[in-house]
Design a protein around this motif. Structure first.
Motif, PDB file in Angstrom:
ATOM      1  N   LYS A   2       1.163  -0.914   0.230  1.00 36.41           N
ATOM      2  CA  LYS A   2      -0.086   0.209   0.454  1.00 36.41           C
ATOM      3  C   LYS A   2       1.187   1.572   0.614  1.00 36.41           C
ATOM      4  N   ALA A   3       0.199   2.498  -0.491  1.00 32.92           N
ATOM      5  CA  ALA A   3       0.781   3.486  -0.229  1.00 32.92           C
ATOM      6  C   ALA A   3       1.007   3.655   0.906  1.00 32.92           C
ATOM      7  N   PRO A   4       1.993   5.125   1.428  1.00 34.10           N
ATOM      8  CA  PRO A   4       1.818   5.143   2.533  1.00 34.10           C
ATOM      9  C   PRO A   4       0.858   6.036   3.093  1.00 34.10           C
ATOM     10  N   GLU A   5       0.719   5.700   4.584  1.00 34.31           N
ATOM     11  CA  GLU A   5      -0.645   6.485   5.074  1.00 34.31           C
ATOM     12  C   GLU A   5      -0.399   7.947   5.183  1.00 34.31           C
ATOM     13  N   ILE A   6      -0.817   8.429   5.032  1.00 37.56           N
ATOM     14  CA  ILE A   6      -0.607  10.357   4.435  1.00 37.56           C
ATOM     15  C   ILE A   6      -1.719  10.645   5.767  1.00 37.56           C
ATOM     16  N   TYR A 194      10.709  -8.365  18.341  1.00 33.81           N
ATOM     17  CA  TYR A 194       9.513  -9.578  18.879  1.00 33.81           C
ATOM     18  C   TYR A 194       8.582  -9.026  17.402  1.00 33.81           C
ATOM     19  N   SER A 195       8.501  -8.234  16.846  1.00 27.29           N
ATOM     20  CA  SER A 195       7.020  -7.468  15.271  1.00 27.29           C
ATOM     21  C   SER A 195       7.265  -8.955  14.791  1.00 27.29           C
ATOM     22  N   LEU A 196       8.761  -9.441  14.338  1.00 24.91           N
ATOM     23  CA  LEU A 196       9.338  -9.741  14.068  1.00 24.91           C
ATOM     24  C   LEU A 196       9.086 -11.543  14.085  1.00 24.91           C
ATOM     25  N   TYR A 197       9.196 -11.914  15.356  1.00 24.51           N
ATOM     26  CA  TYR A 197       9.187 -13.555  15.952  1.00 24.51           C
ATOM     27  C   TYR A 197       7.641 -13.794  15.938  1.00 24.51           C
ATOM     28  N   LEU A 198       6.799 -12.525  16.164  1.00 25.33           N
ATOM     29  CA  LEU A 198       5.527 -13.087  16.153  1.00 25.33           C
ATOM     30  C   LEU A 198       4.584 -12.886  15.267  1.00 25.33           C
ATOM     31  N   ALA A 199       5.470 -12.429  13.324  1.00 26.41           N
ATOM     32  CA  ALA A 199       5.069 -12.314  12.030  1.00 26.41           C
ATOM     33  C   ALA A 199       5.480 -14.197  12.291  1.00 26.41           C
ATOM     34  N   SER A 200       6.400 -14.797  12.817  1.00 31.45           N
ATOM     35  CA  SER A 200       6.996 -16.141  12.274  1.00 31.45           C
ATOM     36  C   SER A 200       5.635 -16.976  12.661  1.00 31.45           C
ATOM     37  N   ALA A 201       5.552 -16.307  14.182  1.00 27.92           N
ATOM     38  CA  ALA A 201       4.394 -17.209  14.669  1.00 27.92           C
ATOM     39  C   ALA A 201       3.266 -17.391  13.858  1.00 27.92           C
ATOM     40  N   LEU A 202       2.599 -15.501  13.390  1.00 24.97           N
ATOM     41  CA  LEU A 202       1.672 -16.020  12.515  1.00 24.97           C
ATOM     42  C   LEU A 202       1.946 -17.165  11.209  1.00 24.97           C
ATOM     43  N   GLN A 203       2.536 -16.813  10.295  1.00 27.59           N
ATOM     44  CA  GLN A 203       2.653 -18.166   9.570  1.00 27.59           C
ATOM     45  C   GLN A 203       2.774 -19.227   9.369  1.00 27.59           C
ATOM     46  N   GLN A 204       3.470 -19.720  11.069  1.00 26.13           N
ATOM     47  CA  GLN A 204       3.905 -21.119  11.583  1.00 26.13           C
ATOM     48  C   GLN A 204       2.201 -21.682  11.758  1.00 26.13           C
ATOM     49  N   LYS A 205       0.920 -20.935  11.844  1.00 31.89           N
ATOM     50  CA  LYS A 205      -0.397 -21.090  12.270  1.00 31.89           C
ATOM     51  C   LYS A 205      -0.973 -21.240  11.164  1.00 31.89           C
ATOM     52  N   GLY A 206      -0.233 -20.792   9.965  1.00 28.45           N
ATOM     53  CA  GLY A 206      -1.252 -20.516   8.768  1.00 28.45           C
ATOM     54  C   GLY A 206      -1.971 -19.532   8.844  1.00 28.45           C
ATOM     55  N   ILE A 207      -1.766 -17.794   9.130  1.00 29.53           N
ATOM     56  CA  ILE A 207      -2.537 -16.284   9.498  1.00 29.53           C
ATOM     57  C   ILE A 207      -1.263 -15.800   8.937  1.00 29.53           C
ATOM     58  N   ASP A 208      -2.222 -15.107   7.554  1.00 31.21           N
ATOM     59  CA  ASP A 208      -1.729 -14.746   7.176  1.00 31.21           C
ATOM     60  C   ASP A 208      -1.548 -13.322   7.717  1.00 31.21           C
ATOM     61  N   PRO A 209      -1.456 -12.624   7.858  1.00 33.49           N
ATOM     62  CA  PRO A 209      -1.435 -10.863   8.774  1.00 33.49           C
ATOM     63  C   PRO A 209      -2.244  -9.583   8.045  1.00 33.49           C
ATOM     64  N   ARG A 210      -1.956 -10.384   7.028  1.00 37.20           N
ATOM     65  CA  ARG A 210      -2.623  -9.239   5.454  1.00 37.20           C
ATOM     66  C   ARG A 210      -3.906  -9.724   5.397  1.00 37.20           C
ATOM     67  N   LYS A 211      -3.999 -10.088   5.631  1.00 37.41           N
ATOM     68  CA  LYS A 211      -6.193 -10.786   5.438  1.00 37.41           C
ATOM     69  C   LYS A 211      -6.762 -11.024   5.805  1.00 37.41           C
ATOM     70  N   ALA A 235       5.651  -4.973   4.982  1.00 42.29           N
ATOM     71  CA  ALA A 235       5.311  -5.845   4.232  1.00 42.29           C
ATOM     72  C   ALA A 235       4.735  -7.138   4.998  1.00 42.29           C
ATOM     73  N   ILE A 236       4.912  -7.855   5.501  1.00 38.33           N
ATOM     74  CA  ILE A 236       4.691  -9.066   6.112  1.00 38.33           C
ATOM     75  C   ILE A 236       3.250  -8.932   6.803  1.00 38.33           C
ATOM     76  N   TYR A 237       2.889  -7.537   7.491  1.00 35.52           N
ATOM     77  CA  TYR A 237       1.524  -7.607   8.383  1.00 35.52           C
ATOM     78  C   TYR A 237       0.721  -6.772   7.544  1.00 35.52           C
ATOM     79  N   GLY A 238       1.366  -6.191   6.190  1.00 36.30           N
ATOM     80  CA  GLY A 238       0.549  -5.273   5.336  1.00 36.30           C
ATOM     81  C   GLY A 238       0.153  -4.154   5.941  1.00 36.30           C
ATOM     82  N   ILE A 239       1.352  -3.215   6.341  1.00 36.60           N
ATOM     83  CA  ILE A 239       0.585  -2.127   7.674  1.00 36.60           C
ATOM     84  C   ILE A 239       2.095  -1.038   7.938  1.00 36.60           C
ATOM     85  N   ASP A 240       1.421   0.116   8.293  1.00 37.97           N
ATOM     86  CA  ASP A 240       2.288   0.912   7.793  1.00 37.97           C
ATOM     87  C   ASP A 240       2.982   0.730   9.674  1.00 37.97           C
TER      88      ASP A 240
END
Lengths: 440, 143
Positions: A2-6, A194-211, A235-240
């Motif tokens: 996404k474009a940065p949130e202004i 921790y945000s990176l660790y959380l991302a890999s934990a989400l990935q392992q559970k098959g949860i796509d943080p973007r969707k 990019a991983i979370y699809g957030i700002d």
């Protein structure tokens, strides 16, 4: 991506204070500085002696630069005056104490008056509104609640702007994910590691943080991290992702914070007077030059600190920010002057290495820098699970790519150890990136 | 014709190889053939087992990084030049061998060579055309 949130330009918490003119700001700073100096001179023996030694008369302050005559306050001074030695108010006025633990020696104690807490919460409110958080947002606070200021101060600020706060604290990743899903968390306050660790934990559970999650933005603080890491997390979370800067000694988070333009952090200059110094010589540097941030609190009541050496390396970003705020910006923290290590005579910050690693495909989030001698540097890198295809050539190529890119950046050839994903200890607080086993 | 092989990434840490083999032992998985490719900083353990999917599951459960690849197993005479003959076939067909490992059958008359070529299908085709005996997965597991 996404474009940065202004954020809408009219999103201010304290508009007049945030867009204050340069001259008005200088006048305001001088006024608060003078008051603060008078108070510490009368009430804090440590500063009384310092002022007398420097021949500085707090009744006769002409300009902000006058404080350059005073020597710096350091974390050692805080330790030596633990717990109440630097109080500028009577103990009865203190409603809260936070401590900042060093790895060695005594802790530092930072005392807050009622108004100090109110001030820090207000600064956080500015930061949150500046980045689009307010009523209707659900903020999951994954920083440590307790003696560390990170979580509590954010908590108060978030409640002030009307967000729903989930005081999750760090760790217990399963529960974090559950909370995020159950409550539809829109904002997280978290450390980069921790945000990176959380991302890999989400990935392992098959949860796509973007969707599968309702996340919109994250506030990252407490550890220095690179622009590459920010991009990766976005990019991983699809957030700002917004940078947050603070330190317990200056009341915690909310000292400086990024706006929607994500180009440096606005340092609230009506509350803090900032200088950048050469960490070796103590000489004050020009705007734009990289050095250690030195802060003077202008409005803290319980424990004002004058010329406090933060140990954080940054620079003032010159020029006006498009968001309209006049408070000068500091760049992301490039490192801690005490994190810097020397190998083969070269000064290296762990963030330089991180920046290189995060730009390489096939590298997972976790890494560690190991120092065993003054000539050699070992970097232990976890490989990304997807990278492993059973082909040793590909691993060797990755090893060579990391070696070459790191050498190009820091001018020292590292030894690269490739590790299994998940091999390094996971940090749920501040990550320990450098293991220095050298003896003098 | 293709045979499943398990590759396990091993970092250079004391006991890590043992941990991998112990995990397989506890799951009662018998190893038919094994090879280790290593550098000073890490290695890859390659295994032929009767139930590769099961082995993969067991290893992943033990937090190992595992990949299944296809390889080819051929039978060669256990005598001088046995392996050279196979390699000549591949060389003549311009097929690169990434790696191979060999073991001798219990009877001692034949040897089994596990081969990984850049292009598995092309490798199989060349070997077949040259009349080299390619073993079926079941035949390898029964050895």
């Amino acid at each position: 991506m996404k474009a940065p949130e202004i954020i809408r330009p009219d999103s201010y918490w304290q508009k007049q204070d945030e867009i204050i003119g340069k001259e008005a700001l200088a006048t305001l700073q001088l006024e608060h500085l003078t008051k603060s100096l008078r108070r510490v001179y009368s009430n804090v023996p440590f500063y009384h002696t310092r002022f007398d030694e420097a021949g500085l008369d707090p009744e006769n302050i002409k300009s902000l630069e006058d404080i350059r005559r005073l020597s710096f306050t350091t974390s050692d001074d805080l330790r030596a005056n633990y717990p109440f030695g630097l109080l500028a108010v009577s103990k009865d006025e203190v409603v809260r104490v936070h401590t900042s633990s060093g790895t060695t020696g005594r802790a530092k104690a930072i005392c807050f008056s009622k108004n100090d807490i109110e001030c820090s919460a207000t600064l956080i409110a500015r930061c949150l509104v500046m980045t689009g958080t307010g009523k209707g947002d659900i903020l999951q606070n994954m920083m440590t609640y307790g003696l560390f200021t990170g979580a509590l101060i954010m908590h108060y600020g978030a409640e002030k702007v009307g967000a729903l706060v989930i005081p999750a604290g760090p760790g217990n990743t399963e529960r974090q994910i559950q909370l995020m899903r159950d409550f539809g968390t829109t904002v997280i306050h978290i450390t980069p590691s921790y945000s990176l660790y959380l991302a890999s934990a989400l990935q392992q559970k098959g949860i796509d943080p973007r969707k599968d999650l309702n996340l919109r933005r994250a506030y990252l603080g407490a550890e220095p991290y690179s622009e590459e890491t920010r991009k990766k997390i976005e990019a991983i979370y699809g957030i700002d992702v917004y940078n947050s800067y603070g330190l317990t000694e200056m009341s915690g988070p909310g000292v400086a914070f990024e706006c929607g333009y994500k180009n440096g952090m606005h340092l609230w200059e009506d509350h803090f007077f900032a200088e950048i110094i050469d960490p070796e010589t103590g000489e004050v540097l020009e705007d734009g030059q990289e050095g250690e941030l030195v802060l003077t609190s202008l409005r803290r009541e319980a424990m004002p600190l004058i010329r406090y050496r933060t140990r954080d390396i940054t620079k003032i970003i010159t020029g006006v920010c498009e968001c309209g705020r006049t408070h000068r910006r500091i760049s992301r923290i490039l490192g801690r002057s005490d994190d810097m290590f020397v190998v083969k005579g070269v000064n290296v910050f762990p963030q330089q290495i991180e920046q290189v690693l995060m730009g390489i495909k096939g590298v997972a989030q976790n890494y560690q820098i190991l120092l065993e001698s003054y000539d050699h540097l070992t970097i232990r890198v976890e490989i990304a699970k997807e990278l492993f295809d059973g082909n040793i050539e590909h691993l060797l190529q990755l090893q060579t790519e990391i070696t070459d890119k790191v050498r190009a950046d820091i001018l020292v050839k590292p030894k690269i150890e490739l590790l299994e994903p998940g091999a390094l200890p996971v940090s749920e607080g501040k990550a320990k990136r450098v293991i220095d086993n050298r003896t003098m | 014709m293709k045979l499943k092989q398990i590759s396990v990434f091993l970092e250079n840490r004391k006991g890590r190889l043992w941990e991998a083999l112990d995990a397989l032992a506890n799951a009662k998985i018998n190893i038919r053939a094994l090879s280790i490719a290593d550098t000073s900083e890490f290695g890859i353990l390659r295994l032929i087992v009767p139930d590769p999917d099961m082995a993969k599951k067991v290893l992943e459960k033990g937090n190992f990084t595992v990949k299944e690849n296809n390889v080819v197993a051929v039978e060669v005479a256990d005598k001088p030049g046995g392996l050279a003959e196979v390699l000549k076939v591949l060389s003549d067909a311009d097929i690169n061998v990434e790696y191979l490992y060999a073991f001798v059958e219990k009877s001692g008359e034949k040897a089994v060579v596990v081969l990984r070529t850049e292009n598995t299908d092309a490798g199989i085709k060349a070997l077949k055309t040259a009349g080299i005996a390619i073993l079926l997965a079941e035949q390898v597991y029964a050895l």
